[in-house]
Scaffold this motif. Structure first.
Motif, PDB file in Angstrom:
ATOM      1  N   UNK A  18       1.147   4.804  -3.180  1.00 36.67           N
ATOM      2  CA  UNK A  18       1.783   3.485  -3.199  1.00 36.67           C
ATOM      3  C   UNK A  18       0.843   2.411  -2.675  1.00 36.67           C
ATOM      4  N   UNK A  19       0.232   2.664  -1.521  1.00 36.39           N
ATOM      5  CA  UNK A  19      -0.618   1.659  -0.883  1.00 36.39           C
ATOM      6  C   UNK A  19      -1.861   1.387  -1.745  1.00 36.39           C
ATOM      7  N   UNK A  20      -2.431   2.424  -2.317  1.00 38.50           N
ATOM      8  CA  UNK A  20      -3.660   2.261  -3.090  1.00 38.50           C
ATOM      9  C   UNK A  20      -3.394   1.599  -4.437  1.00 38.50           C
ATOM     10  N   UNK A  21      -2.373   2.075  -5.143  1.00 39.30           N
ATOM     11  CA  UNK A  21      -2.177   1.611  -6.515  1.00 39.30           C
ATOM     12  C   UNK A  21      -1.237   0.421  -6.631  1.00 39.30           C
ATOM     13  N   UNK A  22      -0.207   0.387  -5.802  1.00 33.56           N
ATOM     14  CA  UNK A  22       0.732  -0.736  -5.888  1.00 33.56           C
ATOM     15  C   UNK A  22       0.211  -1.936  -5.100  1.00 33.56           C
ATOM     16  N   UNK A  23      -0.258  -1.687  -3.891  1.00 34.69           N
ATOM     17  CA  UNK A  23      -0.712  -2.790  -3.044  1.00 34.69           C
ATOM     18  C   UNK A  23      -2.197  -3.063  -3.200  1.00 34.69           C
ATOM     19  N   UNK A  24      -2.932  -2.149  -3.842  1.00 29.22           N
ATOM     20  CA  UNK A  24      -4.351  -2.355  -4.106  1.00 29.22           C
ATOM     21  C   UNK A  24      -5.252  -2.242  -2.895  1.00 29.22           C
ATOM     22  N   UNK A  25      -4.849  -1.466  -1.891  1.00 28.28           N
ATOM     23  CA  UNK A  25      -5.679  -1.287  -0.696  1.00 28.28           C
ATOM     24  C   UNK A  25      -6.574  -0.056  -0.837  1.00 28.28           C
ATOM     25  N   UNK A  29      -2.899   0.538   4.622  1.00 31.98           N
ATOM     26  CA  UNK A  29      -2.702  -0.682   5.408  1.00 31.98           C
ATOM     27  C   UNK A  29      -1.843  -0.389   6.640  1.00 31.98           C
ATOM     28  N   UNK A  30      -1.796  -1.338   7.565  1.00 32.16           N
ATOM     29  CA  UNK A  30      -1.068  -1.140   8.821  1.00 32.16           C
ATOM     30  C   UNK A  30       0.396  -0.785   8.593  1.00 32.16           C
ATOM     31  N   UNK A  31       1.036  -1.537   7.685  1.00 32.00           N
ATOM     32  CA  UNK A  31       2.461  -1.328   7.458  1.00 32.00           C
ATOM     33  C   UNK A  31       2.735   0.079   6.925  1.00 32.00           C
ATOM     34  N   UNK A  32       1.889   0.517   5.982  1.00 28.45           N
ATOM     35  CA  UNK A  32       2.082   1.834   5.389  1.00 28.45           C
ATOM     36  C   UNK A  32       1.766   2.955   6.375  1.00 28.45           C
ATOM     37  N   UNK A  73      11.282   2.343  -1.983  1.00 31.50           N
ATOM     38  CA  UNK A  73      10.353   1.729  -2.942  1.00 31.50           C
ATOM     39  C   UNK A  73       9.150   2.629  -3.183  1.00 31.50           C
ATOM     40  N   UNK A  74       8.637   3.200  -2.112  1.00 26.96           N
ATOM     41  CA  UNK A  74       7.476   4.078  -2.220  1.00 26.96           C
ATOM     42  C   UNK A  74       7.810   5.298  -3.078  1.00 26.96           C
ATOM     43  N   UNK A  75       8.966   5.874  -2.845  1.00 26.20           N
ATOM     44  CA  UNK A  75       9.335   7.065  -3.612  1.00 26.20           C
ATOM     45  C   UNK A  75       9.581   6.727  -5.070  1.00 26.20           C
TER      46      UNK A  75
END
Ligand SMILES: [Zn+2]
Length: 108
Positions: A18-25, A29-32, A73-75
């Motif tokens: 989720x963090x890599x592909x949806x948020x592009x990090x 990230x801290x939140x994840x 959302x992540x799932x």
């Protein structure tokens, strides 16, 4: 490996996808990473222990509302993508959910 340990790995993979592909990090990230730590803690404290069903069926119910929403959302995002990025994990997870459903029907 215990069921709880496996479950932690599945959740870690889902959060990373989720963090890599949806948020592009590039990295979590801290939140994840905070959510992931929270999820691991919930799993460690889970009263069902190693007899618990998979996360979609159970984990979310013991989350705080805002964490629950983000995990949902992540799932939703990572669930189908697990088949692409981590097919073996996705398959064993799916089989476990199916077994759980069948087990429940037999009890009735
Ligand atoms: Zn993130």
């Amino acid at each position: 490996m215990t069921r709880i340990e496996r479950e932690k790995r599945v959740i870690a993979k889902m959060v990373m996808i989720y963090c890599r592909h949806k948020e592009g990090n590039a990295t979590l990230c801290d939140e994840c990473s905070e959510l992931l730590e929270y999820a691991k803690l919930r799993l460690s404290l889970c009263p069902h222990g190693n007899a618990k069903p998979t996360c979609r069926k159970c984990t979310i119910h013991c989350y705080k509302p805002e964490k629950r929403e983000k995990m949902r959302q992540i799932m939703r995002y990572s669930g189908p993508r697990m088949l692409i990025y981590s097919p073996l994990t996705a398959l064993t997870h799916l089989i476990r959910e199916l077994n759980f459903d069948l087990g429940k029907k037999k009890e009735r």
